[in-house]
Design a protein around this motif. Structure first.
Motif, PDB file in Angstrom:
ATOM      1  N   TYR A  71       1.516  -8.393   5.634  1.00 19.06           N
ATOM      2  CA  TYR A  71       0.798  -8.132   4.377  1.00 19.06           C
ATOM      3  C   TYR A  71      -0.635  -7.663   4.610  1.00 19.06           C
ATOM      4  N   PRO A 114       0.295  -8.453  -1.577  1.00 18.87           N
ATOM      5  CA  PRO A 114      -0.977  -8.354  -2.331  1.00 18.87           C
ATOM      6  C   PRO A 114      -1.026  -7.110  -3.200  1.00 18.87           C
ATOM      7  N   ASP A 115      -0.341  -6.046  -2.810  1.00 20.59           N
ATOM      8  CA  ASP A 115      -0.350  -4.812  -3.600  1.00 20.59           C
ATOM      9  C   ASP A 115       1.089  -4.424  -3.904  1.00 20.59           C
TER      10      ASP A 115
END
Length: 1461
Positions: free
Chosen positions: A150, A201-202
């Motif tokens: 990540y 996270p995105d």
């Protein structure tokens, strides 16, 4: 601080254990004070820049360990300084120093798990565009992408953009490797990120974000790096390509698939590490299938073939990639491979099949029956471990519940019964051999696994496993079978399910005695005693509902005391025996009925060897204090104060009875009155013979009755061998009758009444009574029994009550049967309350009664019909009809009674058949099974007439209702194997009836019987020949199967000796054996004659496939199989066709023996063809037509047989008369190119035989004709063959025809040159073929001036078509422009121009040309000699340079003999 410095100094100690301890100590300190210890490590490295590499490595590894475990406790300033230190350490040296730089890289990766931004800020400064980065910079980025998915993926798009230009700059293999590895890790990281977007996270990141960069990198790796000379680079590139495919755009991947898949497949040949290649291939396939590739199907054949070749190394799940997209092609491919004659190939296919079954359940659902049918071929292999694994997988997915699944169960059981491969203490010679022990253990485990883990198999395995217990061939499987049955039976008990819908006798006749025999020899067959008893316990409720308590409470002590008794029998020390008897009597729990029985049994068994001592000990014990009623009398019984004197006496009385029963017959009779009866009377405390009989203790009374009964049995056995007058018999009978009279009249079932009746029977049988007394006794007994049965039936007028009456077996006594039967008509019908759901045991009752319709006693026959009549009317009442309803069919039974008065057997059996027709119409479908199984019992009836009647009834029933009984066919065929000899013919008719209704099931069952067939199986096959229609169907079915089934498999002999041996497959062999037995039936003549050509051809080909083949290794085979049974079948067929002259000729020439031996098989087939040609000519055209397809068979043994047959036919003029000459001759021409040399030899022989058989076809010498026809025929055949079938033989054929180029015969010369031209299309691209063309180039050039114009024309054709192979564009153009059939050739100019090109393009071949030309100076044709001289001269003219001086000299020398010539 000092400690830390000391540890840092000691970090490079020479002892590795010291180094390890330093690391651990530093780590301990670092966990407590991470910042301080890290600072000291960092300062130490900075202050000692010249530390040896190994020392630096230890310190760097310590930093990594501390950073990994305490990353959250380290301050940000220290983190940045550590990153800077590690980066500097990693890149300080431009050279790659793995240990040092890897340790620094690992620090960056460890820190990067928490501080990825700081890491990337540092490392990207050393990853700049246009500059090739350090090896470990790329490696660190790769490792970071895996350890922190990540955190890294957001940076990867920029990293890829910077990396792409660097790829073209990488020239060294190590940089190619590290870039490929990084791309592989990047791709895996991206895929993991995309697969877990919910945690990312995105979550807006998409695959197309990276597609263009990934494809650009893919293009470089695939186009340039995949073919690297370094295998490590190739493998890493392949791995990267596999991962990258998932990120490529669909259209780009689709475009690359036709090139990508062949490229990856080609790597298998170049690399030994196939795992990485297979992994890459799986990823490519996965990506292709996921995006729905259409191009993939074009690669499917090559893919499946390559994957199958690698199945032992690669993952079988590669095949599963195709199951959703191409299920049919995949399954068919695997199943076809199962039929391959190569055993290793089949084993690989089985591994794939197992994986497919386990991993793609839904897709395989529709293929289950096809897979079940195909698995039978590998089941014949010796190395069956893979087959067992496949069956295990199939069991878990519902295959065994389907039709044919029972064969898989049988396969497992058969291999559980395998005998030991080697004797005790012997050692196998081949360490890789799959021994019977190993395979057997595997099947034991598999059977246990299926029993315990596959719940739905319970109904498949129970009760079918019971049927495998009694056949002798499965005896070694008893232990695992019993263990499985125990588990299954207990499951059913726990679930409160009935363990069987049948009684024990229906389920498997003879099973109880079989269990008892096993228990008597407990250590045989791998210790089958205990498991057999355990199964008997599980089945106890099937034997009788009350036996369950017996097993729980009574059998254990009985068994132990029996063991003690048998042990004492074998003991010769009398003192020991006496002591043990005393111990038994003193310690027994006399108030326990079971223990009393056990004590008596043990002491009785002991008396068999120690009669005197046993009687003495019993007498002594009877006089002991144990029988005195006083407060101290139980002191001897060890605190058993609840024992009463009567119970002890009961035990003693029983002991005397058992002593009488078990003692030696020659010594017991004179002791009965004096010792045994006297002591019994004394202990009973009555005056039998003067002693009162009234006793209040029931236990003592029962013990007395039982003991007297045992004495009666003992006497009845003894009087068979010696005379004896039992003077007290009548008195004892009177005592027994007094006991009965004393019983309450309101209770029929009392322990005393039942036991007394049994004892009286034993006393009556003890000695012979006068005939009149017996008659009177029988009469009174029958009358009493009749009243008794009436009362029983009156109390319970239900189906179960009626069934209880018929527990009395009518077949035992002709006088008893009418009594029982007579109860029903006057009583049952009018007293039978129809208040139950169904007449559930109608079939069982009819099965008992109907065979009695042919009983030897007329009264029994009449009574049986009355009973059947009544039962059918009862059934009508259950169906809802009123009591006064009249049924025409049922009423028609009563007139049959008159016919049954006739003792003629044929009339009786016809009447039984008519009766059965009525029963079959009225019997409900659910009752059929019970009726059939009850009739099986009738087939073994003690009355022969009733056995035959049972068979008649069974056959009539099957004719009328057998169509709906397919599921019972296998069981029926199993049970009728147990019938008596008197009904064998009728049983054969049963098989025939079943075959007319369920032919495939019957044939499958018979084919799967163990080989060699026993007499029963042989008779069943023969019975099938009695009906011409059925026989015709069977013959056609068998012939069809024999054509497609593999006749044998190649099996590896051993790892040490090497080589393979041909082992026959079971099913084709079994079918051939069955066909032979069928033909033995004279009624099979009609279908045999009508199918004679096909059957003759089939058996001849089958015979060819049997020669030199070993019999199958079957654990069930205990006798030698007459393996070449095809020869026997063929011989019977000739007899059925009435070809007596053919058979006579074959017998005179010993042809049958010759056909059976590998060395003389061809001779034998030749004799067969000769006899057929001379004495069965009209049959040959159809036979030849049927045999022709076998010439293209994949098995060369079959091609040899047919070619030998045809070859001999050409030796006889009859083939010309029958217009077969052209067919046979064309076939021989085609066989000349056969890969088998024996076939080629026979083909040539056949062409030679034409000179004898059809001389008008021969215009020249036979040798010339054969040669000419061989080459002409081969030329014709080549026009229709593919390159893949011929290219391996091209050079061989070329070399064989080369000598004929100079043949004096013009036609042969022409044919050989023409054939050479035809071969050219198969040799293009082959360097060896190019060499062969140059070898004959001179000969072809010189024959351009051959005196025969046909030869010249052939030369032009050959040179024109061979031109592309020569290797010179100028010469190719020249040949194709000037060498035309219809144009003349200026030879001088042609040779002049040609020599110029030869010198230019092939200077190294000039010496060879020179040597070749010299040989033609002695040619028979002056034109050729002149052409040779011209070639030499023009070549010399062209050689003008100094380098060619030596060659010119050679040519000059060579010209001299030409001039002289």
């Amino acid at each position: 601080m000092n400690v830390t410095l000391a540890l840092l100094d000691a970090a490079n100690d020479k002892d590795s254990e010291v180094q390890e301890q330093v690391r651990k100590s530093m780590l301990t300190l670092g966990k407590q004070q991470p910042d301080r210890v890290l600072a000291m490590c960092q300062d130490y490295l900075l202050k000692h820049p010249k530390l040896v590499v190994s020392h630096r490595v230890v310190i760097l590894q310590t930093i990594e360990l501390i950073a990994s475990c305490r990353i959250d406790d380290i301050c940000s300033t220290r983190i940045k300084s550590i990153i800077s230190l590690a980066s500097d350490e990693m890149t300080r040296s431009k050279e790659v120093i793995p240990d040092w730089q890897q340790a620094a890289s690992n620090i960056l990766v460890a820190v990067g798990n928490k501080h990825i931004n700081d890491i990337m800020e540092e490392i990207l400064t050393k990853f700049q565009p246009g500059v090739l980065p350090h090896f470990f910079v790329v490696q660190t980025l790769a490792n970071l992408s895996i350890s922190n998915v990540y955190g890294m993926v957001p940076f990867l798009n920029a990293i890829l953009g910077t990396m792409l230009p660097m790829l073209s700059m990488a020239k060294q293999d190590n940089m190619k490797w590290v870039f490929s590895s990084a791309l592989c890790h990047f791709s895996d990281s991206i895929l993991e990120y995309l697969a877990n977007l919910d945690k990312a996270p995105d979550p807006t990141v998409r695959k197309d974000t990276f597609s263009s960069e990934i494809y650009a990198a893919f293009d470089i790796l695939f186009s340039n790096w995949l073919q690297s000379r370094e295998s490590k680079v190739r493998l890493t590139v392949a791995e990267a390509v596999g991962s990258m495919c998932h990120l490529m755009a669909s259209d780009k991947l689709e475009e690359q698939i036709p090139k990508l898949i062949p490229a990856i497949l080609s790597l298998y040949k170049k690399n030994n590490e196939h795992y990485v290649i297979s992994k890459s291939l799986c990823q490519v396939l996965d990506a292709s299938v996921n995006m729905g590739s259409r191009v993939l199907e074009t690669q499917l054949d090559s893919l499946l073939f390559a994957l199958h070749q690698q199945v032992y190394i690669t993952k079988e799940n590669a095949f599963c990639k195709f199951t959703n997209s191409f299920p049919d092609r995949l399954v068919m491919f695997v199943l076809q491979k199962l039929e391959n004659s190569n055993e290793r190939s089949r084993m690989g296919s089985l591994a794939v099949l197992r994986h497919l079954i386990n991993s793609t359940t839904s897709t395989m659902e529709t293929k289950k029956l096809l897979i079940l049918a195909s698995i039978r071929q590998p089941m014949a292999d010796h190395s069956n471990k893979r087959v067992v694994q496949v069956i295990s997988a199939m069991a878990h997915h519902g295959y065994l519940e389907l039709e044919g699944g029972e064969l898989l169960v049988r396969f497992i059981v058969q291999h559980c019964a395998l005998p030991d491969t080697y004797q005790v203490n012997s050692v196998p010679t081949d360490p890789e051999e799959v021994t019977n022990e190993a395979l057997r253990a595997m099947c034991d485990s598999t059977l246990h696994l299926l029993t315990t883990t596959v719940g739905r198999l319970a109904d498949v395995l129970w009760p079918k496993l019971l049927y495998y217990l009694t056949p002798a061939q499965y005896s070694n499987a008893t232990t695992p079978l019993c263990k499985s049955l125990i588990v299954l039976g207990n499951k059913k008990k726990n679930n409160q399910e009935p363990t069987s819908s049948y009684t024990m006798s229906n389920l498997c006749p003879g099973l109880c005695p079989w269990f008892q025999v096993n228990a008597a020899f407990p250590f045989n067959s791998r210790g089958h005693g205990a498991p057999s008893l355990s199964v008997l316990e599980v089945l106890s409720t099937n034997i009788h509902p009350k036996t369950e308590i017996l097993w729980e409470k009574e059998i254990p002590p009985l068994f132990l005391y029996r063991c003690i008794g048998v042990t004492l029998q074998q003991c010769f020390n009398k003192e020991v025996v006496k002591k043990q008897l005393q111990e038994i009597l003193l310690t027994a729990r006399h108030n326990d009925a079971v223990e009393r029985e056990g004590v008596a049994m043990g002491i009785g068994l002991c008396a068999n060897s120690h009669l005197e001592g046993t009687l003495a000990k019993l007498d002594e014990f009877g006089k002991s204090d144990a029988f005195k009623k006083s407060p101290s009398i139980f002191n001897l019984l060890k605190d058993r104060n609840d024992v009463e004197v009567e119970k002890v006496k009961s035990t003693l009385i029983l002991c005397y009875g058992q002593v009488a029963l078990n003692a030696p017959p020659e010594t017991i009779l004179h002791r009965i009155d004096q010792d045994i009866l006297r002591c019994i009377s004394k202990h009973f405390n009555t005056k039998v013979l003067g002693i009162k009989v009234e006793t209040k203790d029931l236990t003592m009374k029962l013990s007395l009755i039982q003991s007297v009964g045992l004495i009666g049995i003992a006497i009845s056995e003894c009087v068979k061998k010696q005379g004896y007058i039992f003077s007290r018999k009548q008195e004892l009978i009177n005592v027994m009758l007094d006991f009965i009279k004393a019983e309450p009249a309101d209770s029929l079932r009392t322990p005393v009444r039942h036991l007394v009746m049994t004892t009286c029977a034993n006393l009556i049988l003890a000695v012979t009574c006068p005939c009149k007394s017996l008659q009177a006794l029988y009469k009174d007994t029958l009358a009493a029994l009749q009243e008794l049965l009436k009362s029983v039936l009156a109390k319970d007028p239900t189906p179960d009550g009626l069934q209880s009456v018929f527990k009395v077996r009518p077949g035992v006594s002709g006088k008893l049967a009418p009594l029982v039967f007579s109860l029903m008509p006057p009583f049952v019908l009018f007293h039978y309350p129809v208040n139950m759901v169904s007449f559930h045991n109608l079939g069982a009752l009819l099965g008992r009664l109907s065979p009695r319709c042919s009983d030897p006693h007329p009264a029994v026959r009449a009574a049986a019909v009355d009973c059947i009549y009544t039962l059918l009317y009862i059934q009508l009442r259950y169906e809802g009809f009123s009591l006064d309803y009249k049924d025409e069919g049922v009423d028609g039974l009563l007139p049959l009674k008159d016919r049954l008065q006739n003792p003629d057997h044929s009339i009786l059996y016809k009447t039984c058949s008519d009766l059965t027709k009525v029963m079959s119409k009225r019997l409900p479908q659910q009752q059929l099974t019970t009726l059939v199984f009850m009739l099986f019992e009738g087939l073994v009836d003690s009355q022969t007439n009733c056995c035959r009647a049972s068979s008649v009834i069974l056959n009539t029933l099957l004719k009328n209702r057998g169509g709906g009984m397919q599921e019972l066919v296998t069981h029926i065929l199993t049970f009728i194997n147990l019938t008596q000899h008197c009904v064998r013919v009728a049983v054969g008719q049963t098989v025939l009836i079943l075959a007319s209704q369920h032919l495939q099931t019957v044939i499958n069952t018979l084919v799967n019987q163990p080989l060699p067939y026993d007499s029963w199986t042989s008779e069943m096959w023969m019975a099938l020949g009695a009906d011409p229609i059925v026989a015709n169907q069977i013959i056609e079915m068998v012939m069809e199967k024999l054509v497609v089934m593999a006749p044998y498999v190649d099996k590896k002999e051993s790892m040490i000796r090497g080589g393979t041996t041909k082992v026959a497959t079971n099913q084709p062999l079994a079918m051939t054996c069955g066909l032979k037995e069928l033909l033995l039936n004279g009624q099979s003549q009609e279908p045999a004659v009508s199918l004679f050509p096909q059957l003759f051809s089939c058996l001849t080909v089958r015979l060819g496939a049997s020669v030199g083949v070993s019999a199958p290794r079957d654990s069930n085979t205990k006798h030698t199989i007459r393996f070449l049974v095809a020869a026997d079948a063929l011989r019977i067929l000739l007899a059925r066709a009435q070809l007596d002259e053919v058979m006579k000729r074959l017998d005179e020439d010993n042809a049958w023996d010759a056909m059976r031996e590998p060395n003389t098989h061809i001779t034998g087939v030749t004799l067969l063809a000769r006899a057929m040609a001379k004495h069965a000519g009209p049959r040959l055209p159809a036979i030849v037509e049927c045999l022709c397809p076998s010439l293209n068979n994949i098995y060369e043994c079959q091609r040899i047989t047919v070619t030998a047959f045809f070859s001999e036919l050409l030796n006889h003029h009859v083939v010309t008369e029958l217009m077969l000459i052209d067919v046979l001759m064309n076939n021989m021409m085609e066989r000349i190119s056969d890969p088998c040399c024996t076939v080629r030899m026979l083909a040539v022989r056949g062409l030679g035989n034409i000179a004898v058989g059809s001389p008008e076809k021969v215009h020249r010498s036979s040798h010339t004709l054969i040669t000419l026809e061989a080459m002409s025929g081969l030329s014709k055949v080549l026009l229709y063959l593919d390159k893949k079938n011929v290219h391996l033989l091209v050079v061989y054929i070329f070399m064989k025809i080369k000598p004929f180029l100079e043949s004096e015969n013009d036609e042969i010369r022409c044919a050989s040159i023409h054939l050479m031209g035809n071969l050219s299309k198969f040799g293009s691209g082959e360097p060896v073929f190019k060499d062969q063309i140059h070898n004959v180039l001179v000969s072809l050039l010189l024959h351009l001036v051959d005196p025969n114009p046909h030869v010249v024309k052939a030369c032009k054709y050959a040179m024109r078509v061979c031109a592309p192979v020569v290797g010179s564009e100028q010469i190719t153009t020249m040949f194709q422009n000037h060498l035309h059939d219809d144009k003349s050739l200026h030879y001088g100019e042609f040779i002049n121009d040609l020599t110029k090109y030869l010198i230019q393009d092939f200077p190294g071949m000039l010496n060879f040309y020179h040597i070749s030309v010299i040989q033609f100076f002695k040619s028979n044709w002056p034109e050729v000699r002149a052409g040779a001289a011209m070639f030499i001269g023009m070549t010399a003219t062209q050689l003008t340079s100094r380098k060619s001086l030596n060659v010119k000299n050679h040519f000059a020398t060579a010209v001299s003999p030409a001039i002289l010539t």
